[in-house]
Design a protein around this motif. Structure first.
Motif, PDB file in Angstrom:
ATOM      1  N   ARG A 140       0.471  -1.233  -0.172  1.00  0.00           N
ATOM      2  CA  ARG A 140      -0.089  -0.645  -0.072  1.00  0.00           C
ATOM      3  C   ARG A 140       0.663   1.152  -0.295  1.00  0.00           C
ATOM      4  N   ASP A 141       1.951   1.864   1.078  1.00  0.00           N
ATOM      5  CA  ASP A 141       2.696   2.745   1.123  1.00  0.00           C
ATOM      6  C   ASP A 141       3.560   2.581  -0.392  1.00  0.00           C
ATOM      7  N   GLN A 142       4.104   1.288  -1.354  1.00  0.00           N
ATOM      8  CA  GLN A 142       4.469   1.534  -2.474  1.00  0.00           C
ATOM      9  C   GLN A 142       3.402   2.276  -3.641  1.00  0.00           C
ATOM     10  N   ARG A 146       2.884   6.040  -6.026  1.00  0.00           N
ATOM     11  CA  ARG A 146       2.492   6.311  -7.212  1.00  0.00           C
ATOM     12  C   ARG A 146       1.558   6.559  -7.730  1.00  0.00           C
ATOM     13  N   TYR A 147       0.365   6.991  -6.545  1.00  0.00           N
ATOM     14  CA  TYR A 147      -1.206   7.348  -6.514  1.00  0.00           C
ATOM     15  C   TYR A 147      -1.328   8.308  -5.485  1.00  0.00           C
ATOM     16  N   GLY A 148      -0.855   9.742  -6.555  1.00  0.00           N
ATOM     17  CA  GLY A 148      -1.459  11.086  -5.967  1.00  0.00           C
ATOM     18  C   GLY A 148      -2.454  11.446  -4.988  1.00  0.00           C
ATOM     19  N   SER A 149      -2.480  12.404  -4.972  1.00  0.00           N
ATOM     20  CA  SER A 149      -4.022  13.207  -4.940  1.00  0.00           C
ATOM     21  C   SER A 149      -4.162  13.569  -6.268  1.00  0.00           C
ATOM     22  N   ALA A 188      -4.346  11.652 -14.956  1.00  0.00           N
ATOM     23  CA  ALA A 188      -3.910  12.169 -13.988  1.00  0.00           C
ATOM     24  C   ALA A 188      -2.713  12.824 -14.095  1.00  0.00           C
ATOM     25  N   LYS A 189      -1.481  12.599 -14.963  1.00  0.00           N
ATOM     26  CA  LYS A 189       0.227  13.279 -15.027  1.00  0.00           C
ATOM     27  C   LYS A 189      -0.655  15.342 -15.296  1.00  0.00           C
TER      28      LYS A 189
END
Length: 224
Positions: A140-142, A146-149, A188-189
């Protein structure tokens, strides 16, 4: 045996947590956003749990667990530091066919909780079937890196586009293709880099006029 993952609607449902320590606090904090009506049963509470109680976010029964605590309960967590108590709570709940998780010996309950990453309404859950919660948390922490706000913003836009498409067009095949293309795009980027003009250009190129973030009503508060 493999576990079957589901998402539960807990708004207003009675959820009991037996235990007043660190694990009980973790369960409370994960349940509160879902709108559960939480009751914590424990002779003593840690300071953070006392704060939640004093703020009216949880109810507290200042005593040991009793079988009648299962009346009207949808879900229960056995989260004390006493294995015998957790085992008794789990056995009582299983006998009454109530959802129960025993935090120390998960095989005694009938469900487990995954490690959860939330980005607004985007939820990513990682489960090891109870075999290694530590590994689930590590993965999950990894994923959090990769998937931010920006994925919260992207999901808001995708939801608004989907709603407008469904209202404006009954062409299911077209709608599906457009939504798939948008989900696979650089949306997203671009949001992460705060390139909002490029976001609007992307939406207009894919969808045509009327689909800018302003017209969709989802303009970012960070947009200049």
């Amino acid at each position: 045996m493999e576990l079957f993952p589901i998402n539960l609607r807990l708004q207003g449902r009675n959820v009991v947590i037996v235990g007043g320590g660190r694990v009980a606090l973790q369960k409370c904090l994960s349940l509160l956003p879902a709108g559960a009506a939480i009751t914590v049963i424990a002779p003593e509470l840690t300071a953070p749990l006392c704060t939640l109680r004093d703020e009216g976010k949880i109810d507290h029964r200042q005593r040991a667990f009793a079988p009648e605590d299962l009346d009207g309960v949808f879900m229960i967590f056995a989260a004390t530091d006493d294995p015998a108590v957790n085992s008794a709570v789990a056995a009582a709940a299983v006998a009454r066919q109530i959802l129960v998780a025993a935090v120390d010996h998960q095989e005694r309950g009938n469900f487990t909780t995954p490690a959860i990453l939330r980005r607004g309404e985007l939820t990513i859950a990682v489960s090891t079937g109870g075999k290694s919660p530590a590994l689930a948390r590590n993965i999950r922490d990894q994923l959090a890196k990769r998937y931010g706000s920006e994925y919260d913003e992207a999901l808001t836009i995708l939801g608004a586009v989907r709603e407008k498409l469904l209202t404006a067009s009954d062409n299911t095949a077209y709608n599906k293709k457009i939504l798939n293309d948008l989900a696979a795009s650089e949306l997203a980027k671009l949001l992460k880099r705060r390139r909002y003009q490029e976001v609007d250009r992307l939406l207009t190129n894919l969808l045509g006029p009327g689909y800018t973030t302003t017209e969709l009503g989802v303009q970012s508060k960070d947009r200049p």
